[in-house]
Design a protein around this motif. Structure first.
Motif, PDB file in Angstrom:
ATOM      1  N   GLU A 105      -8.756  10.233   0.197  1.00 57.75           N
ATOM      2  CA  GLU A 105     -10.234  10.608   1.290  1.00 57.75           C
ATOM      3  C   GLU A 105      -9.349  10.245   2.320  1.00 57.75           C
ATOM      4  OE1 GLU A 105     -12.417   7.204   0.189  1.00 57.75           O
ATOM      5  OE2 GLU A 105     -13.311   8.274  -1.695  1.00 57.75           O
ATOM      6  N   ILE A 106      -8.610   9.626   3.096  1.00 57.62           N
ATOM      7  CA  ILE A 106      -7.482   9.445   3.971  1.00 57.62           C
ATOM      8  C   ILE A 106      -6.612  10.035   4.443  1.00 57.62           C
ATOM      9  CG2 ILE A 106      -8.597   6.510   3.665  1.00 57.62           C
ATOM     10  CD1 ILE A 106      -5.786   6.280   3.609  1.00 57.62           C
ATOM     11  N   ASP A 107      -6.388  10.461   5.435  1.00 65.86           N
ATOM     12  CA  ASP A 107      -4.714  11.341   5.407  1.00 65.86           C
ATOM     13  C   ASP A 107      -3.609  11.077   5.245  1.00 65.86           C
ATOM     14  OD1 ASP A 107      -4.347  10.215   7.860  1.00 65.86           O
ATOM     15  OD2 ASP A 107      -5.934  11.722   9.099  1.00 65.86           O
ATOM     16  N   GLY A 108      -2.757  11.738   5.216  1.00 67.92           N
ATOM     17  CA  GLY A 108      -1.339  10.756   5.034  1.00 67.92           C
ATOM     18  C   GLY A 108      -0.585  10.066   6.142  1.00 67.92           C
ATOM     19  N   GLU A 109      -1.300  10.248   7.372  1.00 70.64           N
ATOM     20  CA  GLU A 109      -0.946  10.445   8.610  1.00 70.64           C
ATOM     21  C   GLU A 109      -1.774   8.131   9.036  1.00 70.64           C
ATOM     22  OE1 GLU A 109      -0.888  11.907  12.109  1.00 70.64           O
ATOM     23  OE2 GLU A 109       0.071  13.349  11.495  1.00 70.64           O
ATOM     24  N   SER A 110      -2.735   7.864   8.208  1.00 68.17           N
ATOM     25  CA  SER A 110      -3.252   7.099   8.241  1.00 68.17           C
ATOM     26  C   SER A 110      -2.943   5.553   6.842  1.00 68.17           C
ATOM     27  CB  SER A 110      -5.389   7.160   7.989  1.00 68.17           C
ATOM     28  OG  SER A 110      -5.496   7.958   9.033  1.00 68.17           O
ATOM     29  N   ASP A 111      -3.411   4.159   6.951  1.00 68.05           N
ATOM     30  CA  ASP A 111      -3.143   3.284   6.228  1.00 68.05           C
ATOM     31  C   ASP A 111      -4.118   2.383   5.729  1.00 68.05           C
ATOM     32  OD1 ASP A 111      -1.477   2.425   4.303  1.00 68.05           O
ATOM     33  OD2 ASP A 111       0.460   1.854   5.950  1.00 68.05           O
ATOM     34  N   TYR A 112      -4.275   1.382   4.689  1.00 70.84           N
ATOM     35  CA  TYR A 112      -5.200   0.936   4.402  1.00 70.84           C
ATOM     36  C   TYR A 112      -4.846   0.066   3.365  1.00 70.84           C
ATOM     37  CZ  TYR A 112      -4.688   1.881  -0.955  1.00 70.84           C
ATOM     38  OH  TYR A 112      -4.193   2.176  -1.822  1.00 70.84           O
ATOM     39  N   LEU A 113      -5.523  -1.322   3.941  1.00 73.71           N
ATOM     40  CA  LEU A 113      -5.772  -2.650   3.464  1.00 73.71           C
ATOM     41  C   LEU A 113      -6.643  -2.837   2.512  1.00 73.71           C
ATOM     42  CD1 LEU A 113      -4.230  -4.143   6.589  1.00 73.71           C
ATOM     43  CD2 LEU A 113      -2.379  -3.568   4.118  1.00 73.71           C
ATOM     44  N   VAL A 114      -6.748  -3.554   1.068  1.00 73.74           N
ATOM     45  CA  VAL A 114      -7.459  -4.183   0.665  1.00 73.74           C
ATOM     46  C   VAL A 114      -7.958  -5.629   0.816  1.00 73.74           C
ATOM     47  CG1 VAL A 114      -7.948  -4.397  -2.129  1.00 73.74           C
ATOM     48  CG2 VAL A 114      -6.306  -3.324  -1.201  1.00 73.74           C
ATOM     49  N   LYS A 115      -8.950  -6.110   1.008  1.00 76.47           N
ATOM     50  CA  LYS A 115      -9.750  -7.725   1.641  1.00 76.47           C
ATOM     51  C   LYS A 115      -9.458  -8.609   0.936  1.00 76.47           C
ATOM     52  CE  LYS A 115     -13.032  -5.110   4.438  1.00 76.47           C
ATOM     53  NZ  LYS A 115     -14.820  -5.061   4.301  1.00 76.47           N
ATOM     54  N   PRO A 116      -9.233  -9.198   0.839  1.00 76.00           N
ATOM     55  CA  PRO A 116      -8.540 -10.247   2.101  1.00 76.00           C
ATOM     56  C   PRO A 116      -7.464  -9.705   2.957  1.00 76.00           C
ATOM     57  CG  PRO A 116      -8.378 -11.738   0.306  1.00 76.00           C
ATOM     58  CD  PRO A 116      -9.181 -10.301  -0.229  1.00 76.00           C
ATOM     59  N   VAL A 117      -8.012  -9.524   4.505  1.00 80.35           N
ATOM     60  CA  VAL A 117      -6.736  -9.038   4.585  1.00 80.35           C
ATOM     61  C   VAL A 117      -5.337  -9.891   5.411  1.00 80.35           C
ATOM     62  CG1 VAL A 117      -5.899  -7.645   6.715  1.00 80.35           C
ATOM     63  CG2 VAL A 117      -8.032  -6.657   5.531  1.00 80.35           C
ATOM     64  N   ASP A 118      -4.336  -9.737   5.078  1.00 83.90           N
ATOM     65  CA  ASP A 118      -3.267 -10.963   5.474  1.00 83.90           C
ATOM     66  C   ASP A 118      -2.645 -10.652   6.942  1.00 83.90           C
ATOM     67  OD1 ASP A 118      -0.926 -11.885   5.909  1.00 83.90           O
ATOM     68  OD2 ASP A 118      -0.961 -12.420   4.002  1.00 83.90           O
ATOM     69  N   ILE A 119      -2.897 -11.253   8.106  1.00 86.91           N
ATOM     70  CA  ILE A 119      -3.238 -11.155   9.365  1.00 86.91           C
ATOM     71  C   ILE A 119      -1.213 -10.583   9.898  1.00 86.91           C
ATOM     72  CG2 ILE A 119      -2.363 -12.678   9.929  1.00 86.91           C
ATOM     73  CD1 ILE A 119      -4.710 -10.748  11.844  1.00 86.91           C
ATOM     74  N   SER A 120      -0.231 -11.274   8.421  1.00 87.58           N
ATOM     75  CA  SER A 120       0.645 -10.403   8.949  1.00 87.58           C
ATOM     76  C   SER A 120       1.634  -9.517   8.604  1.00 87.58           C
ATOM     77  CB  SER A 120       1.876 -11.397   8.532  1.00 87.58           C
ATOM     78  OG  SER A 120       1.300 -11.902   7.207  1.00 87.58           O
ATOM     79  N   ILE A 121       0.329  -8.649   7.065  1.00 87.06           N
ATOM     80  CA  ILE A 121       0.340  -7.388   6.597  1.00 87.06           C
ATOM     81  C   ILE A 121      -0.088  -6.470   7.895  1.00 87.06           C
ATOM     82  CG2 ILE A 121      -0.230  -6.219   5.061  1.00 87.06           C
ATOM     83  CD1 ILE A 121       0.394  -8.359   3.205  1.00 87.06           C
ATOM     84  N   LEU A 122      -1.507  -6.934   8.242  1.00 86.97           N
ATOM     85  CA  LEU A 122      -2.120  -5.887   9.312  1.00 86.97           C
ATOM     86  C   LEU A 122      -0.670  -5.783  10.486  1.00 86.97           C
ATOM     87  CD1 LEU A 122      -4.628  -3.879  10.149  1.00 86.97           C
ATOM     88  CD2 LEU A 122      -5.109  -6.367  11.198  1.00 86.97           C
TER      89      LEU A 122
END
Length: 124
Positions: free
Chosen positions: A92-109
Protein backbone atom coordinates in the motif's frame (compact mmCIF):
# COMPACT_ATOMS: atom_id res chain seq x y z
CA UNK A 1 13.78 19.65 10.99
CA UNK A 2 10.01 19.91 11.36
CA UNK A 3 7.79 16.87 11.92
CA UNK A 4 4.02 16.61 11.37
CA UNK A 5 2.34 13.89 13.46
CA UNK A 6 -1.21 12.73 12.66
CA UNK A 7 -2.92 9.89 14.52
CA UNK A 8 -6.48 9.57 15.77
CA UNK A 9 -5.19 8.15 19.06
CA UNK A 10 -4.65 11.39 20.99
CA UNK A 11 -2.72 9.80 23.84
CA UNK A 12 -0.25 8.16 21.45
CA UNK A 13 0.31 11.18 19.20
CA UNK A 14 0.67 13.64 22.07
CA UNK A 15 3.18 11.33 23.78
CA UNK A 16 5.22 11.03 20.57
CA UNK A 17 5.16 14.81 20.18
CA UNK A 18 6.32 15.31 23.76
CA UNK A 19 9.18 12.83 23.33
CA UNK A 20 10.32 14.53 20.12
CA UNK A 21 10.14 17.95 21.80
CA UNK A 22 12.26 16.70 24.71
CA UNK A 23 14.89 15.70 22.13
CA UNK A 24 14.77 19.16 20.54
CA UNK A 25 12.84 18.12 17.43
CA UNK A 26 10.22 20.66 16.35
CA UNK A 27 6.82 19.09 15.73
CA UNK A 28 3.09 19.65 15.60
CA UNK A 29 0.45 17.01 16.12
CA UNK A 30 -3.16 16.50 15.09
CA UNK A 31 -5.79 13.82 15.62
CA UNK A 32 -7.60 14.39 12.30
CA UNK A 33 -6.30 14.58 8.77
CA UNK A 34 -8.50 17.59 8.04
CA UNK A 35 -6.71 19.54 10.80
CA UNK A 36 -3.33 18.67 9.31
CA UNK A 37 -4.48 19.82 5.86
CA UNK A 38 -5.61 23.15 7.27
CA UNK A 39 -2.28 23.60 9.05
CA UNK A 40 -0.23 22.74 5.97
CA UNK A 41 -1.68 25.79 4.21
CA UNK A 42 0.61 27.95 6.35
CA UNK A 43 3.80 25.97 5.72
CA UNK A 44 5.26 22.56 4.94
CA UNK A 45 7.04 20.09 7.18
CA UNK A 46 10.07 17.95 6.41
CA UNK A 47 8.44 14.69 7.50
CA UNK A 48 4.87 13.56 8.12
CA UNK A 49 4.28 10.62 10.47
CA UNK A 50 0.78 9.36 9.65
CA UNK A 51 -1.46 6.65 11.04
CA UNK A 52 -2.61 4.46 8.14
CA UNK A 53 -6.11 3.80 9.53
CA UNK A 54 -7.98 6.91 10.66
CA UNK A 55 -11.62 7.94 10.32
CA UNK A 56 -12.59 10.02 7.26
CA UNK A 57 -9.08 10.59 5.86
CA UNK A 58 -6.65 7.70 6.35
CA UNK A 59 -2.90 8.10 6.17
CA UNK A 60 -2.52 6.94 2.57
CA UNK A 61 -5.15 9.37 1.30
CA UNK A 62 -3.74 12.12 3.50
CA UNK A 63 -0.28 11.54 2.04
CA UNK A 64 -1.59 12.19 -1.48
CA UNK A 65 -3.18 15.45 -0.39
CA UNK A 66 -0.06 16.55 1.49
CA UNK A 67 2.21 15.66 -1.45
CA UNK A 68 0.13 17.90 -3.72
CA UNK A 69 0.87 20.84 -1.42
CA UNK A 70 4.37 19.86 -0.25
CA UNK A 71 6.08 17.66 -2.86
CA UNK A 72 9.37 17.42 -0.93
CA UNK A 73 7.78 16.08 2.26
CA UNK A 74 8.85 12.58 3.36
CA UNK A 75 6.49 10.08 5.01
CA UNK A 76 6.55 7.45 7.73
CA UNK A 77 3.39 5.50 8.44
CA UNK A 78 2.13 4.05 11.71
CA UNK A 79 -0.03 0.95 11.93
CA UNK A 80 -1.68 -0.94 14.74
CA UNK A 81 -1.39 -4.15 12.77
CA UNK A 82 1.38 -6.55 13.67
CA UNK A 83 4.02 -8.18 11.48
CA UNK A 84 1.50 -10.59 9.92
CA UNK A 85 0.08 -7.62 8.00
CA UNK A 86 3.49 -6.32 6.86
CA UNK A 87 3.19 -7.59 3.29
CA UNK A 88 -0.20 -5.91 2.83
CA UNK A 89 1.05 -2.62 4.26
CA UNK A 90 4.20 -2.68 2.12
CA UNK A 91 2.11 -3.01 -1.04
CA UNK A 92 0.00 0.00 0.00
CA UNK A 93 2.92 2.40 0.57
CA UNK A 94 5.58 3.34 -1.96
CA UNK A 95 9.20 2.29 -1.77
CA UNK A 96 10.30 5.68 -0.47
CA UNK A 97 8.07 5.57 2.61
CA UNK A 98 8.51 3.47 5.71
CA UNK A 99 6.25 2.30 8.51
CA UNK A 100 6.33 1.37 12.17
CA UNK A 101 4.05 -0.94 14.14
CA UNK A 102 2.47 0.57 17.27
CA UNK A 103 3.41 1.01 20.04
CA UNK A 104 6.17 3.18 18.60
CA UNK A 105 9.64 3.21 20.12
CA UNK A 106 10.76 6.85 19.93
CA UNK A 107 14.41 5.98 19.25
CA UNK A 108 13.39 3.80 16.28
CA UNK A 109 11.17 6.61 14.94
CA UNK A 110 14.04 9.10 15.23
CA UNK A 111 16.40 6.67 13.47
CA UNK A 112 13.90 6.26 10.63
CA UNK A 113 13.62 10.04 10.32
CA UNK A 114 17.43 10.31 10.24
CA UNK A 115 17.49 7.65 7.53
CA UNK A 116 15.30 9.84 5.32
CA UNK A 117 17.88 12.66 5.50
CA UNK A 118 21.36 11.12 5.58
CA UNK A 119 23.00 14.46 4.79
CA UNK A 120 21.18 16.18 7.69
CA UNK A 121 21.65 13.56 10.41
CA UNK A 122 23.33 16.09 12.71
CA UNK A 123 20.24 18.36 12.51
CA UNK A 124 18.06 15.72 14.12
Amino acid sequence: MRILLVDDEEELVSALAERLTIRGIENEWFTRGSEALQRIDSGCFDVAVLDIKMPKIGGLELRKKLEDRCPDMKFIFLTGYGPEKDLTIETEIDGESDYLVKPVDISILINKIKGLFPDRRDDI
